[in-house]
Scaffold this motif. Structure first.
Motif, PDB file in Angstrom:
ATOM      1  N   GLU A  74      -0.635 -18.769  -0.417  1.00  0.00           N
ATOM      2  CA  GLU A  74      -0.201 -20.133  -0.135  1.00  0.00           C
ATOM      3  C   GLU A  74      -0.732 -21.099  -1.182  1.00  0.00           C
ATOM      4  N   VAL A  75      -1.987 -20.895  -1.586  1.00  0.00           N
ATOM      5  CA  VAL A  75      -2.562 -21.744  -2.635  1.00  0.00           C
ATOM      6  C   VAL A  75      -1.768 -21.586  -3.926  1.00  0.00           C
ATOM      7  N   ALA A  76      -1.426 -20.329  -4.249  1.00  0.00           N
ATOM      8  CA  ALA A  76      -0.717 -20.053  -5.498  1.00  0.00           C
ATOM      9  C   ALA A  76       0.692 -20.626  -5.514  1.00  0.00           C
ATOM     10  N   ALA A  77       1.196 -21.038  -4.373  1.00  0.00           N
ATOM     11  CA  ALA A  77       2.527 -21.641  -4.321  1.00  0.00           C
ATOM     12  C   ALA A  77       2.534 -23.083  -4.813  1.00  0.00           C
ATOM     13  N   HIS A  78       1.366 -23.635  -5.086  1.00  0.00           N
ATOM     14  CA  HIS A  78       1.246 -25.020  -5.553  1.00  0.00           C
ATOM     15  C   HIS A  78       0.677 -25.037  -6.977  1.00  0.00           C
ATOM     16  N   PRO A  79       0.942 -26.100  -7.745  1.00  0.00           N
ATOM     17  CA  PRO A  79       0.253 -26.248  -9.037  1.00  0.00           C
ATOM     18  C   PRO A  79      -1.265 -26.242  -8.811  1.00  0.00           C
ATOM     19  N   ILE A  80      -1.995 -25.573  -9.711  1.00  0.00           N
ATOM     20  CA  ILE A  80      -3.438 -25.402  -9.543  1.00  0.00           C
ATOM     21  C   ILE A  80      -4.192 -26.180 -10.607  1.00  0.00           C
ATOM     22  N   ILE A  81      -5.213 -26.933 -10.175  1.00  0.00           N
ATOM     23  CA  ILE A  81      -6.167 -27.565 -11.094  1.00  0.00           C
ATOM     24  C   ILE A  81      -7.298 -26.549 -11.281  1.00  0.00           C
ATOM     25  N   MET A  82      -7.357 -25.937 -12.455  1.00  0.00           N
ATOM     26  CA  MET A  82      -8.279 -24.824 -12.686  1.00  0.00           C
ATOM     27  C   MET A  82      -9.518 -25.267 -13.459  1.00  0.00           C
TER      28      MET A  82
END
Length: 311
Positions: free
Chosen positions: A185-193
């Motif tokens: 579910e997290v990976a379905a959104h743009p990620i601030i890495m």
């Protein structure tokens, strides 16, 4: 070379200006210039490039300033230890705190040391674990929190806490700390890495491989506070240690929940050098730091964390 020359060198490197260095050292500018030139003459190498933008250390100047800074710190430490008040523990102690844990631990650590051990001069540095470990190896820190360290040829590691990483999203997504979020579910959104080279970056990318998920990296940054700021402004989600968001869970800008499928955990240890005598002041500050960590976990101020000796 003498101490005045070393102090002049370090101060000019740190300020980039002979004029500013003279002000800080309470000297006239020509005196600082003479000390630098005397060092250059003695060593036979230029220590600075003189530019319109100021004094820029050469490779030799930067290397000497690095060693001079450590030597001056050791002399300050010796002076503090050798002139104690009766019955008091004195000295200079430099502590490394992980950026994620600094907000939770720095203030209570400083408060306790200042209140109960006024003979100790406390210095706190914050950084990523890799930088802290390097500074500990180099002798710039007396003790430091590190993560996923089980030991090294030069360091002792005392395991303290094992904690879970959390997904962090804008408040509008309504993540619930009591309901874990699947990694997919997290990976379905743009990620601030976090930036590559940061230990968290490796933990997150490893978890993505295990979950069979492809990350949509929107932004990478080397600042945890900036990660949270970008999430607040709606630029994406991020993944952080629980301790890094402990102070944000009561606000209205962020929501967060533990990761699952897979869970991602890190272990935090107290690192100390293997070699050399451990001053009493360092031992004392280490005990105070561990006490505050234990209290934070037991009082629930460190979410999703367990003490290593209670597992």
């Amino acid at each position: 070379m003498d101490l005045k020359q070393l102090k002049a060198l370090v101060t000019v490197v740190e300020t980039g200006s002979v004029t500013r260095a003279a002000e800080l050292l309470h000297l006239v500018q020509p005196a600082v210039t003479r000390q630098i030139r005397a060092l250059e003459h003695e060593l036979g190498v230029p220590l600075f490039d003189r530019t319109h933008q100021g004094m820029r250390p050469t490779k030799a100047g930067a290397a000497l300033a690095d060693r001079a800074r450590r030597a001056l710190t050791e002399l300050d430490r010796a002076r503090a230890e050798l002139t104690p008040a009766a019955g008091a523990v004195t000295g200079i102690v430099t502590v490394g705190l992980l950026e994620s844990a600094a907000e939770l631990l720095a203030e209570p650590l400083a408060r306790t040391v200042l209140r109960d051990h006024s003979g100790i001069e406390l210095r706190i540095q914050t950084a990523y674990s890799g930088h802290l470990q390097q500074w500990l190896d180099d002798g710039d820190l007396d003790l430091s929190l590190l993560y996923n360290l089980t030991g090294s040829p030069s360091l002792n590691a005392t395991p303290l806490v094992r904690e879970q990483l959390w997904a962090v999203a804008p408040a509008s997504f309504g993540l619930d700390p009591k309901e874990p979020v699947r990694f997919a579910e997290v990976a379905a959104h743009p990620i601030i890495m976090p930036s590559p080279g940061h230990g968290l970056h490796a933990l997150i990318t490893g978890a993505a491989r295990r979950a069979g998920a492809e990350l949509d990296t929107a932004i990478q940054t080397n600042s945890m506070s900036l990660q949270k700021q970008l999430v607040r402004s709606g630029q994406g989600w991020t993944i952080l240690p629980a301790v890094g968001i402990a102070g944000d869970l009561d606000g209205q800008a962020l929501s967060a929940a533990p990761l699952c499928a897979p869970e991602v955990r890190r272990s935090i240890a107290l690192g100390t050098p293997r070699s050399g005598r451990v001053p009493a002041a360092v031992e004392l500050v280490g005990r105070v730091l561990v006490d505050h960590i234990r209290a934070a976990v037991q009082n629930g101020r460190w979410p999703s964390a367990v003490l290593q000796d209670e597992q």
